[in-house]
Design an enzyme around this catalytic site. Structure first.
Site, short mmCIF file in Angstrom:
data_model
loop_
_atom_site.label_atom_id
_atom_site.label_comp_id
_atom_site.label_asym_id
_atom_site.label_seq_id
_atom_site.Cartn_x
_atom_site.Cartn_y
_atom_site.Cartn_z
N LEU A 1 -8.84 -69.02 -49.92
CA LEU A 1 -7.31 -69.37 -50.53
C LEU A 1 -7.42 -70.66 -50.69
CD1 LEU A 1 -6.64 -66.72 -48.49
CD2 LEU A 1 -4.61 -67.74 -47.92
N VAL B 1 -13.77 -67.17 -43.23
CA VAL B 1 -13.90 -67.02 -44.92
C VAL B 1 -12.65 -67.19 -45.23
CG1 VAL B 1 -14.75 -65.35 -46.43
CG2 VAL B 1 -16.06 -65.57 -44.45
N CYS B 2 -11.43 -66.58 -44.71
CA CYS B 2 -10.12 -66.54 -45.49
C CYS B 2 -9.77 -67.93 -45.84
CB CYS B 2 -9.06 -66.02 -44.58
SG CYS B 2 -9.36 -64.32 -44.05
N PRO B 3 -9.66 -69.13 -45.13
CA PRO B 3 -9.18 -70.32 -45.72
C PRO B 3 -9.91 -70.88 -46.55
CG PRO B 3 -10.18 -70.74 -43.47
CD PRO B 3 -10.06 -69.09 -43.70
#
Length: 187
Positions: A51, A46-48
């Site tokens: 970002l 999920v993080c990329p």
């Protein structure tokens, strides 16, 4: 305890920004609007997406006088490696702060102590270094950078127009409210 309406605490961290390692301090943050965008870890799922979404809105945020700082408990070296390895992360122009000790993450009260990872926490900080808005989501729930831009605009509007407030779903140019006895029970 909430950190809303509190001053950011002193910090000094190493970061990766546009191909270079830099140091970021609380004093450097003050003087302009800032977004601290905490996320659990580099090289995840999920993080990329989050970002990358913020990267897509970064030019708009810059035009609004806002600097963005993404933060995870990874090192600045790991941020560089992720930047070099991922097309999504490669488009990031904002500062990626490393927080391997977790001190900065704890300052913002969004550390998951058992895992040593940050929660998905977004903090809007005014030029005086005071936290004006917070959003924290559970591990599997990604955030929306378009709504982040809307919230920053609302925070900036309220700061520039004392005595006015922005109602739900407020968009730039929409009507605001002036709290008074005359409004009680009429909204």
């Amino acid at each position: 305890m909430s950190v809303i309406n509190t001053q950011i605490k002193p910090f000094k961290n190493q970061a990766f920004r546009q191909g270079k390692f830099i140091e970021v301090t609380d004093e450097q943050v003050k003087g302009k609007w800032a977004v601290f965008f905490f996320y659990p870890a580099d090289f995840t799922f999920v993080c990329p997406t989050e970002l990358g979404d913020v990267a897509d809105q970064y030019e708009q945020l810059q035009k609004m006088g806002v600097e963005v700082y993404s933060v995870s408990t990874d090192t600045h070296f790991t941020h560089k490696a992720w930047h070099d390895a991922s097309d999504t992360i490669r488009k990031i122009q904002y500062t990626m702060i490393g927080d391997p000790t977790g001190a900065l993450t704890r300052n913002f009260e969004c550390m998951r102590e058992a895992e040593g990872l940050a929660d998905r926490g977004t903090f809007i900080v005014d030029p005086q270094g005071v936290i004006q808005a917070i959003e924290i989501t559970a591990e599997g729930i990604g955030r929306n950078a378009t709504d982040l831009v809307r919230k920053v605009k609302a925070a900036q509007y309220v700061a520039a127009h004392p005595g006015e407030v922005c109602p739900a779903k407020w968009e730039e140019g929409s009507a605001t409210l002036k709290p008074s006895l005359d409004l009680v029970g009429k909204i």
